[in-house]
Design a protein around this motif. Structure first.
Motif, PDB file in Angstrom:
ATOM      1  N   LYS A  22       0.847  -1.189   0.000  1.00 40.00           N
ATOM      2  CA  LYS A  22       0.000   0.000   0.000  1.00 40.00           C
ATOM      3  C   LYS A  22       0.879   1.234   0.000  1.00 40.00           C
ATOM      4  N   LEU A  23       2.089   1.041   0.541  1.00 34.40           N
ATOM      5  CA  LEU A  23       3.048   2.142   0.582  1.00 34.40           C
ATOM      6  C   LEU A  23       4.338   1.677  -0.073  1.00 34.40           C
ATOM      7  N   LEU A  24       4.816   2.458  -1.007  1.00 34.12           N
ATOM      8  CA  LEU A  24       6.047   2.098  -1.720  1.00 34.12           C
ATOM      9  C   LEU A  24       7.103   3.155  -1.418  1.00 34.12           C
ATOM     10  N   LEU A  25       8.217   2.717  -0.841  1.00 37.60           N
ATOM     11  CA  LEU A  25       9.297   3.659  -0.541  1.00 37.60           C
ATOM     12  C   LEU A  25      10.349   3.572  -1.636  1.00 37.60           C
ATOM     13  N   LEU A  26      10.700   4.712  -2.199  1.00 39.95           N
ATOM     14  CA  LEU A  26      11.677   4.721  -3.284  1.00 39.95           C
ATOM     15  C   LEU A  26      12.808   5.662  -2.937  1.00 39.95           C
ATOM     16  N   ASP A  27      14.029   5.184  -3.109  1.00 40.19           N
ATOM     17  CA  ASP A  27      15.171   6.062  -2.902  1.00 40.19           C
ATOM     18  C   ASP A  27      15.723   6.424  -4.273  1.00 40.19           C
ATOM     19  N   GLU A  28      15.543   7.655  -4.667  1.00 45.41           N
ATOM     20  CA  GLU A  28      16.006   8.136  -5.977  1.00 45.41           C
ATOM     21  C   GLU A  28      15.569   7.180  -7.080  1.00 45.41           C
ATOM     22  N   PRO A  29      14.283   7.088  -7.350  1.00 42.28           N
ATOM     23  CA  PRO A  29      13.818   6.080  -8.297  1.00 42.28           C
ATOM     24  C   PRO A  29      14.364   6.276  -9.700  1.00 42.28           C
TER      25      PRO A  29
END
Lengths: 415, 348
Positions: free
Chosen positions: A179-186
């Motif tokens: 439900k939550l997507l964490l992206l580091d510098e996608p």
């Protein structure tokens, strides 16, 4: 604009104003860092279906914050709630069903096909041995299709290009059905095409599937274009939280990155570098979009700019302001009286007298202010100010060549 | 042009291809076991060998050779190869490093140290009761002593690289003591000891075979049941954690299982070089995957095949002189791995 921000007045998520459910992600007085705090006292509530960008200079704590939310790093103080449950109390598999992550470090796995890589994302859903049920296969297929990487399924992940791999990494995160997507510098290391593709895909997923994306982004332009909300971090604090249209005004961007020579223009959607004026001053005769390109060229060559004379809604006016030019314009809603025009013309002529160059934009079939144009030209001739003219086709090549010749001429004259 | 994606079909096709590789490796294992039973310094007709196998009670030279010498050796070779390969695979996944093998954490050095104590000094002479198993017991103590130390350190150290260096240092420490003992030892004892350090699957007793099968089989089953979290580890600890794996507990399990498997084999057969390091690569290349659900059984079979083949060569090449198995595994195996990797574009 650096208003301290408190939780209670947080702008509600645009689509979820009256959601009775607890927020998907809530930070209460969160302080993150490695032993020493990097960002302190973060308060924030996020609903579903949002693209949220975290902005800040290098070292502002974007990645540290993501590490903490993804439970790879313990908070120094404060609490994190996911869908109403406190983060430390969640069991690892339950957490994995709510939140997935895609990291910047290039996941280098030898001898694994994209298909198998994405299937790893089914980990929290599959059975004890990790066998894939028909539903798992379906989700893998959907994830690969969603990132338009269906044709990569059989390829080995370590043979993919950066852009292709990033799509597969994203597909793995999506296959986890978070439900939550964490992206580091996608979009780090990606070329323009892949960057646009991936952002479009993410946006679409937010809107159609209610996924919330929380991404550390280093590119303000990207953040402004795709985000529903932006969070800005500076000097260990959350500076702003709000819609990019409200938050990302030029002054904020300049202070966020301590970069006064950059000008952020939301209407144009981009960052401009303000010229330092070392090459001299140039007056650009523009209007009705004839001047935007010569303005940019002259700014790039280091000319401080002045331009006129047109309504302030003209594209040339926006570009000129973004480039820090002195603009001679009149309000577009209220056409100026002849006297007002006369006065503006006088000011423009006065300005030209201080300039080293007069540039004329692409000529129009019917010049609305042909008379003033003639006056400027005559003044330039009298003061021996060089004049550069853009041809009727608006082709820039000859213009730039003429500009370069002028520069060598003036430098050799100086010598 | 977006090709139509059918994951179900693709999965089935990949599984089909892998089933073939399994079938071939299984057949090879059985064939090599049969050859190893049949071939030796004394040759017998195949029919008589089968006959002896079916009627264990029969006495005579043949029955003795088959039941006391060749069969234990064949079984030990197969299991030893399988366990070393599994151990190497586990550690390669854990460290995400292709040049890691089962002995990287100092297991073999620990075993060697303890064996050198009994083989080179007269420490063991009083213990007549345990003499036949003396080397095995010493090897066991050494291997598991080092394993417990390394796992205890691993519980405190987070970085994989640090742990690798700790293992390396353990190896140097044990090696130092061993070399002192070697320097002080009598000449005649040294040859036997040196041969032990190069491994051999000869002289296995049925008790040892039972232990090897029971303990090792149990460990292998546990490892296979944990192939799912092991797969999550392929992407690194951060991803594994984000997919719901309890990292702390699982790290220790991987290390303990890998060390226990390698320790078991090493205690009984001595250090067998190369198999644990290279067989996982051979398995990855032939199955075309890093999926541990395929690779754990796959590497075991591949390990059995490779070790059986090497043992056959060790016994028969300079017959009647028997060569140490490590010499064969390394001498023939290393070029094969290099060749395969170069051909496949050196992907590790």
């Amino acid at each position: 604009m650096s208003v301290a921000f408190s939780t209670e007045s947080a702008p509600p998520a645009p689509s979820q104003a009256a959601d009775p459910k607890p927020p998907l992600l809530e930070l209460r007085g969160l302080t993150v860092g490695y032993r020493k705090p990097i960002v302190t006292d973060l308060n924030l509530k996020l609903g579903r279906g949002l693209f949220v960008s975290i902005l800040g200079a290098n070292g502002a704590g974007k990645s540290t914050l993501l590490r903490t939310i993804s439970r790879r790093l313990k908070p120094l103080a404060g609490e994190i709630f996911l869908a109403g449950q406190s983060l430390p109390s969640l069991k690892a598999p339950d957490l994995a069903r709510i939140m997935s992550v895609a990291l910047t470090d290039r996941a280098q796995v030898p001898m694994l096909r994209a298909l198998e890589f994405v299937a790893l994302g089914r980990h929290p859903h599959s059975d004890f041995l990790g066998r894939l049920a028909p539903r798992d296969l379906l989700m893998v297929e959907k994830a690969l299709t969603a990132v338009q990487a269906g044709q990569l399924a059989e390829r080995f992940v370590d043979e993919l290009s950066d852009g292709e791999r990033q799509k597969v990494v994203l597909a793995r995160a999506l296959a986890q059905e978070p439900k939550l997507l964490l992206l580091d510098e996608p979009t780090a290391h990606l070329d323009l095409r892949h960057r646009l593709e991936i952002l479009a895909i993410l946006r679409q997923l937010c809107q159609s599937q209610g996924l919330t994306v929380l991404a550390a982004v280093h590119d303000v332009e990207v953040a402004a274009k795709v985000s529903d909300l932006v969070v800005t971090l500076k000097d260990g604090r959350l500076v702003d939280l709000g819609r990019p249209e409200e938050v990302l005004v030029s002054a904020t961007v300049q202070s966020l990155y301590d970069c006064p020579t950059a000008n952020f223009n939301l209407a144009l959607g981009g960052l401009e570098l303000i010229p330092d004026g070392q090459a001299g001053r140039a007056f650009v005769w523009a209007g009705q979009d004839t001047g935007a390109l010569p303005l940019r060229v002259l700014a790039k060559k280091g000319y401080a700019l002045a331009t006129g004379l047109f309504p302030d809604s003209d594209l040339d006016a926006h570009v000129a302001r973004a480039l820090g030019a002195k603009v001679f314009s009149y309000p577009s809603q209220k056409p100026p009286t002849p006297e007002e025009l006369e006065r503006l013309g006088e000011l423009a002529l006065g300005e030209l007298a201080t300039c080293d160059l007069l540039a004329l934009g692409r000529p129009l079939a019917a010049e609305p202010m042909g008379e003033l144009r003639q006056k400027l030209l005559r003044l330039a001739q009298r003061l021996e100010i060089p004049v550069l003219e853009l041809g009727p086709t608006g082709e820039l090549g000859p213009f730039i060549q003429a500009l370069d010749r002028l520069k060598t001429l003036s430098t050799s004259a100086a010598a | 042009m977006e090709a139509v994606l059918d994951v179900k079909l693709l999965t089935r096709r990949l599984a089909g291809r892998r089933a073939w590789v399994f079938l071939i490796l299984g057949a090879l294992t059985l064939a090599l076991m049969a050859i190893n039973l049949a071939v030796g310094s004394l040759t017998f007709p195949l029919a008589r060998i089968v006959d002896t196998l079916l009627r264990p009670s029969e006495s005579g030279d043949l029955a003795f050779i088959i039941w006391k010498i060749r069969l234990p050796r064949v079984l030990a070779t197969v299991m030893g190869g399988a366990y070393l390969a599994a151990s190497g695979l586990l550690l390669q996944v854990y460290f995400r490093n292709p040049i890691v093998g089962p002995y990287i954490l100092g297991i073999s050095s620990g075993a060697t140290l303890m064996v050198s104590l009994v083989a080179l000094t007269s420490v063991g002479f009083q213990m007549t009761y345990v003499t036949p198993f003396l080397t095995t017991i010493a090897g066991c103590l050494g291997a598991y002593g080092v394993m417990i130390l390394v796992v205890a350190i691993a519980a405190k150290v987070r970085q994989g690289a640090t742990l690798l260096i700790v293992g390396l240092m353990m190896g140097y420490l044990c090696g130092a003591v061993t070399s002192v003992l070697t320097a002080l030892a009598e000449k005649e004892k040294i040859k036997g000891f040196v041969l032990w350090t190069m491994g051999s699957f000869s002289g296995f007793k049925w008790v040892e075979i039972g232990l090897l099968a029971g303990l090792g089989g149990g460990l292998l089953l546990a490892v296979y049941l944990l192939s799912k979290p092991l797969n999550a580890f392929l992407l690194g600890e951060d991803y594994a954690a984000s997919m719901g794996v309890n990292i702390r507990r699982f790290r220790l399990f991987i290390l303990a299982a890998a060390s226990a498997l390698a320790g078991l084999v090493t205690a009984m057969a001595g250090p067998v070089a190369f198999v644990g390091l290279a067989v996982p690569h051979l398995a990855r290349l032939s199955f075309g995957t890093s999926d541990n659900r395929v690779l754990i059984p796959g590497a075991c079979l591949m390990g059995a095949v490779v070790t059986s083949l090497c043992d056959l060569i060790a016994r028969m090449w300079l017959n009647p002189v028997e060569l140490p198995i490590s010499a064969i595994t390394a001498f023939f195996g290393a070029p094969v791995v290099i060749g395969l990797l170069l051909k496949r574009g050196a992907r590790m």
